[in-house]
Design a protein around this motif. Structure first.
Motif, short mmCIF file in Angstrom:
data_model
loop_
_atom_site.label_atom_id
_atom_site.label_comp_id
_atom_site.label_asym_id
_atom_site.label_seq_id
_atom_site.Cartn_x
_atom_site.Cartn_y
_atom_site.Cartn_z
N ARG A 31 0.83 -1.09 0.00
CA ARG A 31 0.05 0.03 0.02
C ARG A 31 0.82 1.20 -0.15
NH1 ARG A 31 -0.16 -1.90 5.27
NH2 ARG A 31 0.39 -0.35 6.96
N PHE A 32 2.06 1.22 0.21
CA PHE A 32 3.07 2.23 0.24
C PHE A 32 3.43 2.66 -1.24
CE2 PHE A 32 2.52 2.31 4.61
CZ PHE A 32 3.38 2.10 5.04
N TYR A 33 3.40 1.71 -2.15
CA TYR A 33 3.89 2.03 -3.52
C TYR A 33 2.80 2.31 -4.50
CZ TYR A 33 8.58 0.17 -1.57
OH TYR A 33 9.44 0.02 -0.92
N GLY A 34 3.06 3.17 -5.42
CA GLY A 34 2.54 3.34 -6.63
C GLY A 34 3.04 2.08 -7.59
N MET A 35 1.99 1.58 -8.32
CA MET A 35 2.32 0.59 -9.20
C MET A 35 2.02 0.73 -10.63
SD MET A 35 3.44 -1.88 -7.37
CE MET A 35 3.66 -3.48 -8.45
N GLY A 36 2.55 0.05 -11.45
CA GLY A 36 2.44 0.39 -13.12
C GLY A 36 2.33 -1.01 -13.87
N TRP A 37 1.66 -1.14 -14.80
CA TRP A 37 1.76 -2.05 -15.83
C TRP A 37 2.77 -1.63 -17.02
CZ3 TRP A 37 0.43 -7.07 -15.46
CH2 TRP A 37 -0.15 -7.37 -14.63
N TYR A 38 3.56 -2.53 -17.36
CA TYR A 38 4.50 -2.06 -18.60
C TYR A 38 4.31 -3.09 -19.46
CZ TYR A 38 6.48 0.58 -14.99
OH TYR A 38 6.63 1.68 -13.64
N ARG A 39 4.75 -2.84 -20.70
CA ARG A 39 4.75 -4.37 -21.84
C ARG A 39 5.93 -3.84 -22.67
NH1 ARG A 39 -0.45 -2.03 -25.34
NH2 ARG A 39 0.74 -0.13 -26.38
N GLN A 40 6.36 -5.05 -23.19
CA GLN A 40 7.36 -5.05 -24.25
C GLN A 40 7.15 -5.89 -25.49
OE1 GLN A 40 11.28 -6.26 -22.65
NE2 GLN A 40 12.37 -5.28 -24.44
N GLY A 41 6.72 -5.06 -26.38
CA GLY A 41 6.25 -5.95 -27.82
C GLY A 41 7.52 -6.30 -28.57
N PRO A 42 7.27 -7.31 -29.67
CA PRO A 42 8.43 -7.94 -30.25
C PRO A 42 9.43 -6.67 -30.97
CG PRO A 42 6.19 -8.91 -30.97
CD PRO A 42 5.89 -7.44 -29.95
N GLY A 43 10.64 -6.93 -30.52
CA GLY A 43 11.65 -5.76 -31.33
C GLY A 43 11.35 -4.50 -30.63
N LYS A 44 10.42 -4.33 -29.56
CA LYS A 44 10.60 -2.92 -29.05
C LYS A 44 11.00 -2.84 -27.52
CE LYS A 44 6.18 -2.01 -31.38
NZ LYS A 44 4.62 -1.93 -31.35
N GLU A 45 11.16 -1.66 -27.32
CA GLU A 45 11.64 -1.28 -25.69
C GLU A 45 10.39 -1.51 -24.76
OE1 GLU A 45 15.52 1.57 -26.57
OE2 GLU A 45 13.75 2.19 -25.33
N ARG A 46 10.56 -1.82 -23.63
CA ARG A 46 9.78 -1.73 -22.77
C ARG A 46 9.22 -0.42 -22.31
NH1 ARG A 46 11.80 -4.84 -17.60
NH2 ARG A 46 11.46 -6.59 -19.29
N GLU A 47 8.00 -0.48 -22.22
CA GLU A 47 7.31 0.86 -22.11
C GLU A 47 6.06 0.81 -20.97
OE1 GLU A 47 4.80 2.05 -25.48
OE2 GLU A 47 3.74 0.17 -25.70
N LEU A 48 6.05 2.04 -20.37
CA LEU A 48 4.68 1.99 -19.27
C LEU A 48 3.37 1.93 -20.18
CD1 LEU A 48 3.72 2.81 -16.52
CD2 LEU A 48 3.98 5.06 -17.03
N VAL A 49 2.55 1.26 -19.49
CA VAL A 49 1.03 1.32 -20.21
C VAL A 49 0.33 2.02 -19.20
CG1 VAL A 49 -0.71 -0.25 -20.60
CG2 VAL A 49 1.61 -0.85 -21.36
N ALA A 50 0.31 1.76 -18.03
CA ALA A 50 -0.71 2.32 -17.00
C ALA A 50 0.14 2.62 -15.53
CB ALA A 50 -1.92 1.77 -17.12
N GLY A 51 -0.44 3.52 -14.70
CA GLY A 51 0.13 3.46 -13.32
C GLY A 51 -0.77 4.06 -12.44
#
Length: 116
Positions: free
Chosen positions: A30-50
């Motif tokens: 409960r102390f931490y903000g959390m995010g979902w990230y994704r890495q598509g084929p041949g792409k860098e990992r990116e933030l999707v939602a926080g």
């Protein structure tokens, strides 16, 4: 030791929906903000939602606004990602991790494949 365990991925047709879950252990969740990230084929990992620690504020990548919803249940140490109107470009491995603070070691992620 922090553990991040993602689940809920799979193969879905364009326009379909999936709900991802991530159970977190080893921290006071409960102390931490959390995010979902994704890495598509041949792409860098990116933030999707926080989402902030208390769940009152969220942030989305432009590419998923209006289609994805992030939420959390602090009693269950779990963060969710509801994904609707999926597109082929959403195909990626999805990961959860902290948002707004230093990243933990990454989990194994969950594969989402959008294809007809």
């Amino acid at each position: 030791q922090v553990q991040l365990v993602e689940s809920g991925g799979g193969l879905v047709q364009p326009g379909g929906s999936l709900r991802l879950s991530c159970v977190v252990s080893g921290i006071i969740f409960r102390f931490y903000g959390m995010g979902w990230y994704r890495q598509g084929p041949g792409k860098e990992r990116e933030l999707v939602a926080g989402i902030t620690s208390g769940g009152s504020k969220t942030n989305y990548a432009d590419s998923v606004k209006g289609r994805f919803t992030i939420s959390r249940d602090n009693a269950k140490n779990t963060v969710y990602l509801q994904m609707n109107s999926l597109k082929s470009e959403d195909t990626a491995v999805y990961y959860c991790n902290s948002w707004g603070s230093s990243r933990f070691s990454w989990g194994q992620g969950t594969q989402v494949t959008v294809s007809s």
